[in-house]
Write a protein that holds these residues in place. Structure first.
Motif, PDB file in Angstrom:
ATOM      1  N   ASN A 209      31.618  93.022   5.733  1.00  0.00           N
ATOM      2  CA  ASN A 209      31.476  94.358   5.154  1.00  0.00           C
ATOM      3  C   ASN A 209      32.098  95.364   6.114  1.00  0.00           C
ATOM      4  OD1 ASN A 209      30.390  94.617   2.623  1.00  0.00           O
ATOM      5  ND2 ASN A 209      28.456  95.486   3.298  1.00  0.00           N
ATOM      6  N   LYS A 211      33.916  99.771   6.122  1.00  0.00           N
ATOM      7  CA  LYS A 211      34.314 100.967   5.377  1.00  0.00           C
ATOM      8  C   LYS A 211      35.719 101.376   5.796  1.00  0.00           C
ATOM      9  CE  LYS A 211      29.591 102.772   4.971  1.00  0.00           C
ATOM     10  NZ  LYS A 211      28.664 103.860   5.404  1.00  0.00           N
ATOM     11  N   VAL A 219      35.423 104.559   1.543  1.00  0.00           N
ATOM     12  CA  VAL A 219      35.256 103.521   0.520  1.00  0.00           C
ATOM     13  C   VAL A 219      34.742 102.244   1.174  1.00  0.00           C
ATOM     14  CG1 VAL A 219      36.411 102.130  -1.250  1.00  0.00           C
ATOM     15  CG2 VAL A 219      37.121 104.506  -0.863  1.00  0.00           C
ATOM     16  N   PHE A 221      34.143  98.244   1.594  1.00  0.00           N
ATOM     17  CA  PHE A 221      34.874  97.017   1.261  1.00  0.00           C
ATOM     18  C   PHE A 221      33.990  95.811   1.603  1.00  0.00           C
ATOM     19  CE2 PHE A 221      38.322  99.884   1.096  1.00  0.00           C
ATOM     20  CZ  PHE A 221      39.432  99.258   0.538  1.00  0.00           C
ATOM     21  N   ALA A 235      42.993  93.465   5.185  1.00  0.00           N
ATOM     22  CA  ALA A 235      42.551  94.351   4.104  1.00  0.00           C
ATOM     23  C   ALA A 235      42.957  95.800   4.367  1.00  0.00           C
ATOM     24  CB  ALA A 235      41.038  94.251   3.934  1.00  0.00           C
ATOM     25  N   ALA A 239      45.234  98.242   2.165  1.00  0.00           N
ATOM     26  CA  ALA A 239      44.811  99.578   1.734  1.00  0.00           C
ATOM     27  C   ALA A 239      45.914 100.606   1.983  1.00  0.00           C
ATOM     28  CB  ALA A 239      43.529  99.978   2.457  1.00  0.00           C
ATOM     29  N   SER A 253      39.583  98.101  -3.113  1.00  0.00           N
ATOM     30  CA  SER A 253      38.340  97.447  -2.709  1.00  0.00           C
ATOM     31  C   SER A 253      37.898  96.428  -3.755  1.00  0.00           C
ATOM     32  CB  SER A 253      37.241  98.494  -2.500  1.00  0.00           C
ATOM     33  OG  SER A 253      36.003  97.887  -2.228  1.00  0.00           O
ATOM     34  N   GLU A 254      37.978  96.807  -5.007  1.00  0.00           N
ATOM     35  CA  GLU A 254      37.574  95.912  -6.090  1.00  0.00           C
ATOM     36  C   GLU A 254      38.478  94.677  -6.143  1.00  0.00           C
ATOM     37  OE1 GLU A 254      35.067  94.590  -8.962  1.00  0.00           O
ATOM     38  OE2 GLU A 254      34.838  96.439  -7.784  1.00  0.00           O
ATOM     39  N   LYS A 257      37.676  91.915  -3.604  1.00  0.00           N
ATOM     40  CA  LYS A 257      36.450  91.140  -3.770  1.00  0.00           C
ATOM     41  C   LYS A 257      36.750  89.702  -4.203  1.00  0.00           C
ATOM     42  CE  LYS A 257      33.283  94.967  -4.779  1.00  0.00           C
ATOM     43  NZ  LYS A 257      32.450  95.630  -5.814  1.00  0.00           N
TER      44      LYS A 257
END
Length: 421
Positions: A209, A211, A219, A221, A235, A239, A253-254, A257
């Motif tokens: 986890n 941010k 956001v 993540f 990641a 971004a 972020s989605e 996943k």
């Protein structure tokens, strides 16, 4: 044969790029190229048609193959002829992705320049890390840094340089480009700022986890089934690319996943005897080993075990690099250490000098180590398995994983060619 193949592929790749004019994202660095490539492709696919180079096709042969979307013909001249014919036929079909995401490798001086010139216009250049891996054909780290920095020097004023600001070499050379610069990482000067990183367990699964802060927005993540900081950097680079291509961070972020790390990159695998395996067997260098040891320390509820193969291609940093890893092993209070390969003897000797309190066993190769490691495992152990490609540490993971029938899906180097080596 290789020179002829290289020249023909260069021409075919140039023709393909001229025909379709995709927007190109190119990635280089000492470590983290493939994971970053996969993360970027995952995020950009939320809005665009995207193709990423398969596996680690990042050489003078691999990059052109990625561009024309073909796999290697190996040593078969007829297969290479077929590849040429297919590439020419594809030039008549209006079907090509909007974005091409490729990684650029550098074994020797001049490699990045050659590949960048092959591609021509690169819209985004991503620099993940400058360390001491792949130093075999470079006189020192500064020469390697110069090679890696070639990518961002080749970018035009309309391009974007996405740089890992947590890497000192990259940060101090951030102005060596005409392009706009976007930094990522935990450095306060990074425009894609990472904070609140932690490893957590959700049910029986592990993940990370964190941010991301950008332009006043924050956001969260979550990356499932990965451990350690390297996937977070991948990641964050993704971004940065998302912002460039008009994708908001919530969408990025989605998308992440469902990100799965490439085989052999800090993957969490169930082991025999209810053990936990951290599979980081794709390759090894001091910096990536430090990150993997940190991940091991974070998840271990019982004994912390390390199976580590020699780190190759470190050039004149071979001895110092292995001794630095030995110091980290002592610092992380590893309980049991299995060392594999000739250069790993340096770690064994350094651990002895530092009066390491854990048990240390050395083996000449991974085949000799497999059964001993299996026998030594106890319930609830956490074991990190890592090493350079030459040490074939994935054989150890296969020996101790709970479901070896899934090895072909989960482990690196499972092709027939590799299995027969």
């Amino acid at each position: 044969m290789r020179k002829l193949t290289k020249n023909i592929l260069y021409i075919l790749a140039k023709m393909t790029l001229a025909r379709y004019k995709p927007r190109v994202v190119a990635i280089t660095g000492s470590i983290g190229k493939t994971s970053t490539k996969e993360a970027i492709a995952k995020v950009l696919s939320a809005k665009y048609s995207v193709r990423q180079s398969i596996g680690n096709y990042n050489t003078e042969i691999g990059v052109p193959l990625a561009i024309i979307n073909e796999q290697s013909g190996g040593k078969n001249p007829l297969l290479w002829l077929l590849i040429v014919i297919k590439a020419l036929v594809k030039l008549t079909v209006a079907d090509y992705p909007q974005i091409l995401v490729v990684e650029l490798g550098a074994d020797r001086p001049g490699d990045i320049g050659y590949l960048a010139d092959l591609i021509g216009k690169i819209e985004v250049g991503v620099l993940t890390d400058i360390g001491i891996s792949h130093l075999q054909f470079y006189s020192n780290q500064n020469e390697l840094a110069k090679e890696k920095l070639t990518l961002i020097k080749k970018l035009g004023r309309t391009g974007l340089a996405v740089l890992n600001f947590d890497n000192p070499k990259i940060f101090e050379n951030r102005s060596q480009t005409k392009a706009e610069v976007v930094g990522y990482g935990s450095n306060p000067k990074a425009q894609i700022l990472v904070s609140d990183y932690h490893i957590l367990q959700v049910g029986q699964k592990w993940g990370v986890n964190f941010k991301i802060h950008h332009n006043g927005n924050v956001v969260p993540f979550f990356l499932p089934e990965v451990l350690g900081r390297p996937p977070v950097y991948a990641a964050a680079a993704a971004a940065a690319c998302a912002v460039r291509f008009g994708i908001d961070l919530a969408t990025a972020s989605e998308a992440l996943k469902s990100y799965s790390p490439p085989a052999g990159r800090l993957r969490v695998i169930d082991g025999i005897k209810q053990t936990l395996i951290i599979d980081d067997t794709y390759n090894a260098a001091p910096d990536s080993t430090f990150a993997a040891l940190e991940a091991l320390k974070s998840v271990a509820s019982g004994r912390k075990i390390l199976a580590l193969g020699s780190m190759t291609e470190l050039g004149n940093k071979t001895e110092s690099g292995h001794r630095e890893v030995a110091a980290k092993i002592v610092e992380n209070l590893i309980d049991l250490v299995f060392l594999i390969g000739d250069d790993a003897k340096i770690i064994r000797d350094e651990l002895g000098k530092r009066k390491f309190g854990g048990k240390v066993m050395w083996f000449g190769d991974s085949d000799l180590a497999r059964i001993s490691i299996q026998d030594q495992l106890q319930e609830h152990d956490a074991i990190l398995v890592k090493g350079s490609q030459a040490t074939r540490m994935e054989k150890i993971v296969k020996e101790i994983m709970a479901d070896p029938e899934n090895a072909s899906k989960l482990l690196v180097r499972q092709s027939e060619n590799w299995l027969n080596k």
